[in-house]
Design a protein around this motif. Structure first.
Motif, PDB file in Angstrom:
ATOM      1  N   ALA A 184     -42.919 -34.544  29.349  1.00 35.16           N
ATOM      2  CA  ALA A 184     -43.823 -34.622  30.674  1.00 35.16           C
ATOM      3  C   ALA A 184     -43.838 -33.346  31.252  1.00 35.16           C
ATOM      4  O   ALA A 184     -44.604 -32.593  31.535  1.00 35.16           O
ATOM      5  CB  ALA A 184     -43.258 -35.807  31.371  1.00 35.16           C
ATOM      6  N   LEU A 185     -42.601 -32.718  31.260  1.00 33.56           N
ATOM      7  CA  LEU A 185     -42.264 -31.359  31.637  1.00 33.56           C
ATOM      8  C   LEU A 185     -43.013 -30.475  30.918  1.00 33.56           C
ATOM      9  O   LEU A 185     -43.899 -29.351  31.408  1.00 33.56           O
ATOM     10  CB  LEU A 185     -40.967 -31.014  32.031  1.00 33.56           C
ATOM     11  CG  LEU A 185     -40.114 -31.832  32.860  1.00 33.56           C
ATOM     12  CD1 LEU A 185     -38.453 -31.183  32.735  1.00 33.56           C
ATOM     13  CD2 LEU A 185     -40.677 -31.642  34.227  1.00 33.56           C
ATOM     14  N   ASN A 186     -42.984 -30.460  29.487  1.00 31.14           N
ATOM     15  CA  ASN A 186     -43.799 -29.717  28.749  1.00 31.14           C
ATOM     16  C   ASN A 186     -45.514 -29.662  29.050  1.00 31.14           C
ATOM     17  O   ASN A 186     -46.255 -28.803  29.037  1.00 31.14           O
ATOM     18  CB  ASN A 186     -43.759 -29.768  27.275  1.00 31.14           C
ATOM     19  CG  ASN A 186     -42.238 -29.289  26.770  1.00 31.14           C
ATOM     20  OD1 ASN A 186     -41.891 -28.242  27.260  1.00 31.14           O
ATOM     21  ND2 ASN A 186     -41.586 -29.908  25.849  1.00 31.14           N
ATOM     22  N   LEU A 187     -45.910 -30.893  29.155  1.00 31.98           N
ATOM     23  CA  LEU A 187     -47.390 -31.244  29.666  1.00 31.98           C
ATOM     24  C   LEU A 187     -47.523 -30.458  31.005  1.00 31.98           C
ATOM     25  O   LEU A 187     -48.720 -29.648  31.071  1.00 31.98           O
ATOM     26  CB  LEU A 187     -47.699 -32.569  29.895  1.00 31.98           C
ATOM     27  CG  LEU A 187     -47.766 -33.134  28.430  1.00 31.98           C
ATOM     28  CD1 LEU A 187     -48.004 -34.777  28.772  1.00 31.98           C
ATOM     29  CD2 LEU A 187     -48.845 -32.695  27.429  1.00 31.98           C
ATOM     30  N   TRP A 188     -46.750 -30.597  31.963  1.00 28.95           N
ATOM     31  CA  TRP A 188     -46.850 -29.964  33.224  1.00 28.95           C
ATOM     32  C   TRP A 188     -46.847 -28.287  32.937  1.00 28.95           C
ATOM     33  O   TRP A 188     -47.835 -27.681  33.592  1.00 28.95           O
ATOM     34  CB  TRP A 188     -45.731 -30.236  33.984  1.00 28.95           C
ATOM     35  CG  TRP A 188     -45.692 -31.321  35.011  1.00 28.95           C
ATOM     36  CD1 TRP A 188     -45.596 -32.717  34.456  1.00 28.95           C
ATOM     37  CD2 TRP A 188     -46.699 -31.688  36.131  1.00 28.95           C
ATOM     38  NE1 TRP A 188     -45.685 -33.512  35.201  1.00 28.95           N
ATOM     39  CE2 TRP A 188     -46.588 -33.315  36.502  1.00 28.95           C
ATOM     40  CE3 TRP A 188     -47.426 -31.160  36.798  1.00 28.95           C
ATOM     41  CZ2 TRP A 188     -47.273 -33.661  37.582  1.00 28.95           C
ATOM     42  CZ3 TRP A 188     -48.042 -31.438  38.183  1.00 28.95           C
ATOM     43  CH2 TRP A 188     -47.837 -33.080  38.354  1.00 28.95           C
ATOM     44  N   ALA A 189     -46.003 -27.806  32.163  1.00 27.60           N
ATOM     45  CA  ALA A 189     -46.151 -26.469  31.614  1.00 27.60           C
ATOM     46  C   ALA A 189     -47.408 -25.983  31.272  1.00 27.60           C
ATOM     47  O   ALA A 189     -47.773 -24.709  31.765  1.00 27.60           O
ATOM     48  CB  ALA A 189     -44.880 -26.144  30.905  1.00 27.60           C
TER      49      ALA A 189
END
Length: 71
Positions: free
Chosen positions: A35-40
């Motif tokens: 999820a954090l990678n998608l936000w990035a």
């Protein structure tokens, strides 16, 4: 969901705190990282992370900051 002009947002993940929940905790940590990678990819970066014990779960609050903003 965030507004187009928001600079900060928070993502919360609940992780099991029990010793016997290691496989489930590991899966949820992987899901959090995805999820954090998608936000990035959408222009956000991790600014701060706080772990809060809350009974039989651990709340992980990740504060994200939009990159490339004029402040």
């Amino acid at each position: 969901m965030t507004a187009r002009d928001d600079v900060y947002t928070t993502v919360t993940t609940l992780l099991p705190a029990g010793e016997g929940d290691q496989p489930r905790r590991s899966r949820q940590i992987r899901t959090r990282m995805q999820a954090l990678n998608l936000w990035a990819k959408e222009g956000w970066r991790l600014r701060d992370s706080i772990d809060v014990p809350a009974g039989d779960v651990i709340e992980v609050h990740d504060t994200l900051e939009r990159t490339g903003t004029n402040r």
